[in-house]
Scaffold this motif. Sequence first.
Motif, mmCIF file in Angstrom:
data_model
loop_
_atom_site.group_PDB
_atom_site.id
_atom_site.type_symbol
_atom_site.label_atom_id
_atom_site.label_comp_id
_atom_site.label_asym_id
_atom_site.label_seq_id
_atom_site.Cartn_x
_atom_site.Cartn_y
_atom_site.Cartn_z
ATOM 1 N N GLU A 30 58.095 -11.091 -56.923
ATOM 2 C CA GLU A 30 59.111 -11.343 -55.898
ATOM 3 C C GLU A 30 59.607 -12.787 -55.942
ATOM 4 N N GLN A 87 61.288 -3.277 -49.955
ATOM 5 C CA GLN A 87 61.479 -4.306 -50.980
ATOM 6 C C GLN A 87 61.464 -3.631 -52.338
ATOM 7 N N SER A 128 61.736 -5.332 -56.243
ATOM 8 C CA SER A 128 61.900 -6.570 -57.009
ATOM 9 C C SER A 128 61.548 -6.314 -58.467
#
Length: 182
Positions: A30, A92, A94
């Motif tokens: 990330e 998320q 990433s």
Amino acid sequence: MPIRQVHQAHQLCQVRQVRPDELPVLQHIERAAGECFREIGMPEIAGDEPLPLDELARYQRAGLARVAVDGDDAPVAYLIADRIDGALHVEQVSVHPGSARRGIGRALLEDLAERAAAEGVPALTLTTFANVPWNAPYYVRCGFRPLPDAELGPGLREVRAQEAAHGLDRWPRLAMRRAVLS
């Protein structure tokens, strides 16, 4: 869920469950992925710290943390999700810059869509930056559509309120939805 193999331009990408010992690697991915925000005048986003290990562990224990791994079984990308308003919500996704632009993020989204379909979950949702090329425009290419504020459920409204409190509304943001066919 089983390991999913996806052929990407000249390489084989596998998507599988995150192992507990890989959680620090997710933070590294990330941070590295966030650096591209500096180049477009969003250094605050680039400098934002990843989720703490205990929060990542919560996703991992719930079975809602998946990684894409290279040929050596090393994570190069990850996705974490939650259950919000009856959908699987992408918290998320990433991809490490060294593995970007190979369809790996899309493979993670497809993996989540397959899970949703298998569970009878009707949609995937996410929130994202409206004007960042690898955010909203990318998700449109992956089958998501902007979700008008009037269509936000209470969970997505809470997500958007938390984002605003965190200062993310300094840049235009929006919620998106992708229907899942079962």
